[in-house]
Design a protein around this motif. Sequence first.
Motif, short mmCIF file in Angstrom:
data_model
loop_
_atom_site.label_atom_id
_atom_site.label_comp_id
_atom_site.label_asym_id
_atom_site.label_seq_id
_atom_site.Cartn_x
_atom_site.Cartn_y
_atom_site.Cartn_z
N ASN A 139 0.84 -1.21 0.02
CA ASN A 139 -0.07 0.03 0.13
C ASN A 139 0.94 1.13 0.04
OD1 ASN A 139 -2.52 -1.49 2.11
ND2 ASN A 139 -2.54 -1.48 0.02
N VAL A 140 1.91 1.29 0.84
CA VAL A 140 2.84 2.54 0.99
C VAL A 140 3.26 2.82 -0.42
CG1 VAL A 140 4.72 3.23 1.92
CG2 VAL A 140 3.24 2.24 3.43
N VAL A 141 4.01 1.72 -1.10
CA VAL A 141 4.56 1.85 -2.19
C VAL A 141 3.43 2.53 -3.45
CG1 VAL A 141 5.55 0.37 -4.37
CG2 VAL A 141 6.30 -0.02 -2.08
N THR A 142 2.30 2.14 -3.41
CA THR A 142 1.18 2.60 -4.35
C THR A 142 1.07 3.94 -3.93
OG1 THR A 142 0.20 0.36 -4.40
CG2 THR A 142 -1.24 2.44 -4.88
N PHE A 143 0.99 4.27 -2.48
CA PHE A 143 0.72 5.86 -2.16
C PHE A 143 1.83 6.67 -2.73
CE2 PHE A 143 -1.22 4.06 1.88
CZ PHE A 143 -2.55 4.06 1.36
N VAL A 144 3.19 6.09 -2.49
CA VAL A 144 4.39 7.02 -2.94
C VAL A 144 4.18 7.20 -4.55
CG1 VAL A 144 6.64 7.00 -3.06
CG2 VAL A 144 5.62 6.32 -0.92
N ILE A 145 4.05 6.09 -5.22
CA ILE A 145 4.09 6.29 -6.53
C ILE A 145 3.13 7.27 -7.03
CG2 ILE A 145 3.39 4.93 -8.80
CD1 ILE A 145 4.78 2.58 -7.68
N LYS A 146 1.81 7.10 -6.41
CA LYS A 146 0.68 7.95 -6.81
C LYS A 146 0.94 9.59 -6.45
CE LYS A 146 -2.92 4.70 -7.42
NZ LYS A 146 -4.17 4.04 -7.16
N GLY A 147 1.91 9.78 -5.50
CA GLY A 147 2.25 10.84 -4.89
C GLY A 147 1.29 11.43 -3.63
N GLN A 148 0.60 10.43 -3.24
CA GLN A 148 -0.27 10.63 -2.05
C GLN A 148 0.38 10.93 -0.71
OE1 GLN A 148 -2.91 6.90 -3.74
NE2 GLN A 148 -3.83 7.75 -2.06
N VAL A 149 1.46 10.36 -0.57
CA VAL A 149 2.17 10.66 0.74
C VAL A 149 3.73 10.79 0.37
CG1 VAL A 149 0.64 9.42 2.11
CG2 VAL A 149 2.58 8.20 1.03
N SER A 150 4.27 11.46 1.30
CA SER A 150 5.96 11.74 1.10
C SER A 150 6.60 11.07 2.77
CB SER A 150 6.20 13.14 1.20
OG SER A 150 7.62 13.31 1.26
N LEU A 151 7.16 9.89 2.08
CA LEU A 151 7.77 9.41 3.50
C LEU A 151 8.93 10.12 4.11
CD1 LEU A 151 8.64 5.67 1.95
CD2 LEU A 151 6.66 6.51 3.08
N LYS A 152 9.49 11.33 3.31
CA LYS A 152 10.15 12.14 4.01
C LYS A 152 9.70 12.99 5.03
CE LYS A 152 13.77 15.84 2.77
NZ LYS A 152 14.54 16.57 1.86
N GLN A 153 8.44 13.14 4.76
CA GLN A 153 7.49 13.94 5.65
C GLN A 153 7.19 13.43 6.80
OE1 GLN A 153 3.92 15.18 3.74
NE2 GLN A 153 3.17 16.50 5.63
N TYR A 154 7.08 11.94 6.87
CA TYR A 154 6.79 11.16 7.94
C TYR A 154 7.98 10.46 8.42
CZ TYR A 154 1.94 12.65 6.39
OH TYR A 154 1.17 13.17 5.85
N ARG A 155 9.03 10.73 8.22
CA ARG A 155 10.29 9.94 8.71
C ARG A 155 10.36 9.79 10.23
NH1 ARG A 155 12.39 14.78 6.52
NH2 ARG A 155 13.30 15.96 7.92
N SER A 156 10.04 10.72 10.80
CA SER A 156 9.92 10.57 12.23
C SER A 156 8.94 9.48 12.89
CB SER A 156 9.62 11.99 13.02
OG SER A 156 8.38 12.46 12.66
#
Length: 255
Positions: free
Chosen positions: A66-83
């Motif tokens: 799911n996370v890979v799908t979110f990132v590919i579609k630009g829905q979330v940024s893992l950098k934003q939620y690294r903490s």
Amino acid sequence: MEILLQEWVSAKGFILFTIGLLAAIIGVLFGAAGFILMPSMLLIGIPIHTTIAVNKFATGISALSNVVTFVIKGQVSLKQYRSLLFFSSLGGVFGAFLALLLSEQIMNVIACISLILGFIIVIRSSTFIVKEIKETQEQVTNKLIPFAISIYDGGFGPGSALMNITYFLKKQYNYVKAVELTRIISFSSCTGAFLFYYFTGIVNWGIAIPVSMGSIVGSFLGLKIIPYIKIKWVHLILPIIFFLLIVQIVTDLIK
């Protein structure tokens, strides 16, 4: 490898695949994969700690897809939620460590208390679920709560994703965004917990692989269904799932 293949094509493998599939769909939609996965695996005779380890692997793989799908579609940024990723993975490791120290009964007591608190929050906060909110609007979140939930998730798990969804809804995220953030946390907490279980030797790949394959398929199906979920259904279903989880845990305690 041949043994794993035989396990996969067997009737037991199909049952495990189906369990993973149904659990992932429920997990994506309502954060209660453990309600299906944990009791089902215990019912077919899989030991509790092996069940937990497999649950972490399957849920982690499902959430990763799911996370890979979110990132590919630009829905979330893992950098934003690294903490958030860091604290939840750390919580998962700590929870897995505690799980090996505590008895199953004590773990059930902790689960029961946590779920009752969550149930009370849902019942008393009937107006906190919002349908629309500007996606650019930042919500202030407390990392301590996802960290604490991740400890519980790493050590046991049923209802942990539901707790995270409830927390983010309480913080006025819309339902889709709450699910996205919950899947990110589930991925990191389950990964941390699974690595701990793996290095302590509590993993059965013959069980983990078919359950995980089912979880991957179920996670994608769950994402397809989410846009069609009505908010009024969420108001109704969340407390029901909390209640059923509490009944399940209490039943285990009084056996």
